[in-house]
Design a protein around this motif. Structure first.
Motif, PDB file in Angstrom:
ATOM      1  N   ILE A 180       0.831  -1.206   0.000  1.00 38.15           N
ATOM      2  CA  ILE A 180       0.000   0.000   0.000  1.00 38.15           C
ATOM      3  C   ILE A 180       0.860   1.248   0.000  1.00 38.15           C
ATOM      4  O   ILE A 180       0.648   2.174  -0.789  1.00 38.15           O
ATOM      5  CB  ILE A 180      -0.965  -0.016   1.205  1.00 38.15           C
ATOM      6  CG1 ILE A 180      -1.957  -1.173   1.040  1.00 38.15           C
ATOM      7  CG2 ILE A 180      -1.709   1.306   1.330  1.00 38.15           C
ATOM      8  CD1 ILE A 180      -2.803  -1.444   2.268  1.00 38.15           C
ATOM      9  N   SER A 181       1.888   1.266   0.861  1.00 40.01           N
ATOM     10  CA  SER A 181       2.705   2.479   0.935  1.00 40.01           C
ATOM     11  C   SER A 181       3.465   2.706  -0.368  1.00 40.01           C
ATOM     12  O   SER A 181       3.631   3.848  -0.807  1.00 40.01           O
ATOM     13  CB  SER A 181       3.663   2.407   2.126  1.00 40.01           C
ATOM     14  OG  SER A 181       4.458   1.269   2.046  1.00 40.01           O
ATOM     15  N   GLU A 182       3.875   1.605  -1.013  1.00 40.43           N
ATOM     16  CA  GLU A 182       4.559   1.741  -2.299  1.00 40.43           C
ATOM     17  C   GLU A 182       3.619   2.375  -3.323  1.00 40.43           C
ATOM     18  O   GLU A 182       3.997   3.285  -4.058  1.00 40.43           O
ATOM     19  CB  GLU A 182       5.019   0.364  -2.782  1.00 40.43           C
ATOM     20  CG  GLU A 182       5.965   0.391  -3.955  1.00 40.43           C
ATOM     21  CD  GLU A 182       6.493  -1.007  -4.248  1.00 40.43           C
ATOM     22  OE1 GLU A 182       7.508  -1.389  -3.651  1.00 40.43           O
ATOM     23  OE2 GLU A 182       5.879  -1.724  -5.070  1.00 40.43           O
ATOM     24  N   ALA A 183       2.367   1.908  -3.332  1.00 43.60           N
ATOM     25  CA  ALA A 183       1.382   2.435  -4.276  1.00 43.60           C
ATOM     26  C   ALA A 183       1.169   3.926  -4.051  1.00 43.60           C
ATOM     27  O   ALA A 183       1.189   4.722  -4.992  1.00 43.60           O
ATOM     28  CB  ALA A 183       0.070   1.671  -4.126  1.00 43.60           C
ATOM     29  N   VAL A 184       0.977   4.320  -2.788  1.00 45.66           N
ATOM     30  CA  VAL A 184       0.707   5.729  -2.484  1.00 45.66           C
ATOM     31  C   VAL A 184       1.931   6.583  -2.798  1.00 45.66           C
ATOM     32  O   VAL A 184       1.824   7.691  -3.319  1.00 45.66           O
ATOM     33  CB  VAL A 184       0.268   5.889  -1.013  1.00 45.66           C
ATOM     34  CG1 VAL A 184       0.054   7.360  -0.675  1.00 45.66           C
ATOM     35  CG2 VAL A 184      -1.002   5.087  -0.742  1.00 45.66           C
ATOM     36  N   PHE A 185       3.089   6.038  -2.498  1.00 45.52           N
ATOM     37  CA  PHE A 185       4.324   6.796  -2.700  1.00 45.52           C
ATOM     38  C   PHE A 185       4.590   7.060  -4.186  1.00 45.52           C
ATOM     39  O   PHE A 185       5.028   8.137  -4.564  1.00 45.52           O
ATOM     40  CB  PHE A 185       5.511   6.054  -2.088  1.00 45.52           C
ATOM     41  CG  PHE A 185       6.810   6.783  -2.208  1.00 45.52           C
ATOM     42  CD1 PHE A 185       7.082   7.879  -1.401  1.00 45.52           C
ATOM     43  CD2 PHE A 185       7.754   6.392  -3.140  1.00 45.52           C
ATOM     44  CE1 PHE A 185       8.282   8.564  -1.513  1.00 45.52           C
ATOM     45  CE2 PHE A 185       8.956   7.067  -3.264  1.00 45.52           C
ATOM     46  CZ  PHE A 185       9.215   8.156  -2.443  1.00 45.52           C
ATOM     47  N   LEU A 186       4.282   6.063  -5.026  1.00 44.62           N
ATOM     48  CA  LEU A 186       4.687   6.170  -6.428  1.00 44.62           C
ATOM     49  C   LEU A 186       3.627   6.799  -7.331  1.00 44.62           C
ATOM     50  O   LEU A 186       3.955   7.507  -8.272  1.00 44.62           O
ATOM     51  CB  LEU A 186       5.039   4.784  -6.975  1.00 44.62           C
ATOM     52  CG  LEU A 186       6.241   4.071  -6.352  1.00 44.62           C
ATOM     53  CD1 LEU A 186       6.353   2.664  -6.918  1.00 44.62           C
ATOM     54  CD2 LEU A 186       7.524   4.842  -6.622  1.00 44.62           C
ATOM     55  N   ALA A 187       2.341   6.515  -7.033  1.00 40.98           N
ATOM     56  CA  ALA A 187       1.331   6.732  -8.069  1.00 40.98           C
ATOM     57  C   ALA A 187       0.609   8.062  -7.987  1.00 40.98           C
ATOM     58  O   ALA A 187       0.615   8.749  -6.965  1.00 40.98           O
ATOM     59  CB  ALA A 187       0.314   5.596  -8.028  1.00 40.98           C
ATOM     60  N   ASP A 188      -0.041   8.428  -9.128  1.00 41.21           N
ATOM     61  CA  ASP A 188      -0.968   9.554  -9.163  1.00 41.21           C
ATOM     62  C   ASP A 188      -2.357   9.085  -8.753  1.00 41.21           C
ATOM     63  O   ASP A 188      -3.200   9.875  -8.361  1.00 41.21           O
ATOM     64  CB  ASP A 188      -1.095  10.100 -10.590  1.00 41.21           C
ATOM     65  CG  ASP A 188       0.222  10.592 -11.123  1.00 41.21           C
ATOM     66  OD1 ASP A 188       0.915  11.301 -10.379  1.00 41.21           O
ATOM     67  OD2 ASP A 188       0.573  10.249 -12.274  1.00 41.21           O
TER      68      ASP A 188
END
Lengths: 339, 255
Positions: free
Chosen positions: B201-209
């Motif tokens: 989840i944190s990877e998704a939030v960190f990387l994505a628009d």
């Protein structure tokens, strides 16, 4: 803006190359590979400049004229004699020892008096036969004949077996239909059928080529099937995702991936091909090492028989070594990442 | 929702079914629609086995869906395209090719002449920080390094769309964080549209628009979360309160 330039100097003061390129990032061919820092084991010349072992210089972010010189901080390469020592096959030192033991054992057996000369010939007699047959050129003729038969058979068998193996490995229906019959074919004892082959194909080259092919195709086919089946499905998917054509998948994935198995099969097949040629010559022939065995037996000249058998061994060994050398050079990548 | 007209890659009511060994069909994807706007970074997150990887393979043109259509640049996608690049969880490098040759492969397949290949590989070696490793074989690389080679290979064709299937899934947590930042840095130098499947989840939030959340099997998109952070994003974002709130929102949607 002036053209970015990179100059590379060697420690010895040899001016190796000057580049004037417009590209900020790029690969530049060096005029001499010997000038590369990597060739003498030095670290990258500059964080943004790196030369590669293939005679390329990779450059990035060269925005102004930069002068780069090499220091000799890096470890020096080993002196030539140390590198040379490393390349020696140390186990070859055992060869004279084993050779001497075998030779002396043979001499003892021959001179013991228990066996007649036509049962265990003295090595000196065999040596004399070798010299005779070498002098009149007949030995070379016999070796050449056997070699031609064996290699022709192996060549034809390899073509057919790899094609068949590939189809069987890739197309299920061919595997289902053909495999039982192919195994049936392999179950026929080659030695038992060789008189028939001579009857059908004559006592010349053709019959031996057929026998050599019949004995070598099976290991080649099995190697191909195993090799192609072992091609990683992940890599296949990667190739497909890159819109590779069937030919590109064959050329860039299947062949290199199956190469270890193919070479393993070839190692077995190459020695078997000599057996095949010799078996054919046993039945009927006018020349060849197998013929020499039968000829020596016919005139009760056991030294000639021993000579012919030794020569067959040497031919097999040489062919095997050639494949092993091919393997070392083609599969050098397998040594990567291993201590 | 992004307008279908402006989307570069667009999936329309995708259904897909698997047949397992005992002959029973299993619904993998159910009515999945999504649209990727050019130049955006979208993350796709969901429980294991929800069909994320299948969806990615359908979007790459590798798998044909049972029903529904994928459009790439306005045209129906029926086979893999060079302009859509797929990066796998496993690095999928060829062990007999050096780093240089592995990155070069897609260009070779596309029939690009050698001098141009060299320029482009050199550029990617540089931006992925692989300079100096070009003559190494994959067996000599660490997991993070190998994945970097796979990313370089995925970018070498200058693809319009980059699909990533848990590209950092096989890496340890530390390498993973570092690779995520590097991916953002590399991505900033390209104009690629990214869709990345992830478990983190944190990877998704960190990387994505934008984060798309998928339901358990049969998978469909149940939630879409916009991530407002500006770029470039730094590691300090991970402790930001908005960040934790967004992550909590997504976590709630999954469970």
């Amino acid at each position: 803006m002036p053209k970015p330039t990179v100059k590379v100097w060697m420690e010895e003061g040899v001016h190796s190359a000057i580049f004037a390129q417009q590209a900020v990032v790029g690969v530049f061919k060096l005029p001499q590979v010997t000038c590369l820092c990597c060739a003498i084991g030095l670290p990258p010349v500059h964080p943004n400049v790196h030369s590669t072992q293939k005679g390329r210089l990779l450059m990035s972010s060269i925005t102004s004229t930069q002068v780069v010189s090499l220091s000799s901080q890096a470890p020096r390469p080993l002196p030539f004699w140390r590198r040379w020592l490393r390349k020696i096959e140390w186990r070859l030192l055992l060869l004279p020892v084993i050779g001497l033991l075998l030779w002396q054992g043979w001499v003892l057996l021959a001179e013991s008096g228990y066996y007649a000369d036509f049962i265990v010939p003295h090595p000196d007699t065999v040596w004399a036969r070798l010299q005779e047959r070498w002098a009149d050129g007949s030995l070379v003729t016999h070796i050449a004949t056997t070699l031609r038969e064996a290699l022709s058979g192996l060549f034809i068998a390899s073509l057919i077996a790899t094609a068949l193996g590939y189809i069987i490995a890739r197309v299920k229906i061919f595997d289902y239909l053909l495999t039982p019959y192919l195994i049936f074919l392999q179950a026929i004892p080659i030695i038992a059928i060789s008189p028939l082959i001579i009857i059908w194909f004559g006592s010349g080259l053709a019959s031996k080529v057929v026998i050599a092919a019949m004995i070598t195709w099976f290991p080649m086919m099995i190697a191909t099937i195993v090799g192609i089946r072992n091609v990683s499905t992940n890599l296949r998917e990667m190739m497909r995702a890159n819109a590779a054509t069937h030919w590109q998948i064959f050329r860039h994935l299947e062949i290199p991936s199956a190469m270890p198995e193919l070479l393993g099969g070839l190692k077995i097949a190459v020695t078997l091909s000599v057996v095949g040629a010799a078996v054919g010559e046993f039945v009927s022939a006018r020349e060849g090492l197998g013929y020499l065995v039968m000829y020596g037996r016919g005139i009760s000249d056991t030294p000639t028989v021993v000579l012919a058998v030794l020569m067959l061994t040497v031919v097999s060994l040489v062919l095997y070594s050639l494949v092993a050398m091919l393997e070392t050079s083609l599969l050098s990548w397998r040594k990567a990442g291993k201590p | 929702m992004i307008q279908t007209q402006t989307a570069i890659l667009h999936a329309d009511h995708i259904y897909h079914t698997f047949t397992v060994a005992n002959g029973q069909p299993i619904a993998a994807l159910e009515d999945v629609s999504l649209a990727l706007a050019p130049g955006t970074f979208t993350a796709l997150i969901g429980p294991s086995g929800c069909g994320k990887s299948t969806l990615l393979r359908i979007l790459a043109g590798l798998v044909e869906p049972i029903s529904g259509q994928v459009q790439f640049g306005g045209l129906a996608l029926d086979r893999p395209q060079r302009q859509i690049s797929l990066i796998f969880q496993k690095d999928n490098l060829m062990p007999w090719r050096t780093v240089y040759e592995n990155i070069e492969l897609p260009l070779q397949l596309a029939g690009i002449p050698k001098p141009e290949r060299e320029q482009r590989v050199a550029h990617l070696l540089y931006i992925t920080g692989l300079l100096g490793f070009e003559n190494h074989y994959p067996a000599e690389l660490s997991g993070g390094m190998a994945q970097r080679v796979a990313i370089a290979r995925g970018l070498i064709n200058e693809p319009d769309v980059l699909l990533m299937d848990e590209p950092f899934g096989a890496l340890d947590a530390l390498t993973r964080e570092q690779m995520g930042q590097e991916l953002l840095r590399i991505w900033a130098t390209t104009q690629a549209t990214v869709l990345m499947v992830t478990h983190s989840i944190s990877e998704a939030v960190f990387l994505a628009d934008r984060v798309l959340v998928m339901s358990p099997r049969p998978g469909h998109i149940i939630r879409e979360v916009s991530i407002p952070f500006t770029r470039p994003r730094g590691i300090e974002l991970l402790t930001d309160t908005t960040f934790t709130q967004l992550a909590a929102q997504i976590r709630a949607a999954i469970h």
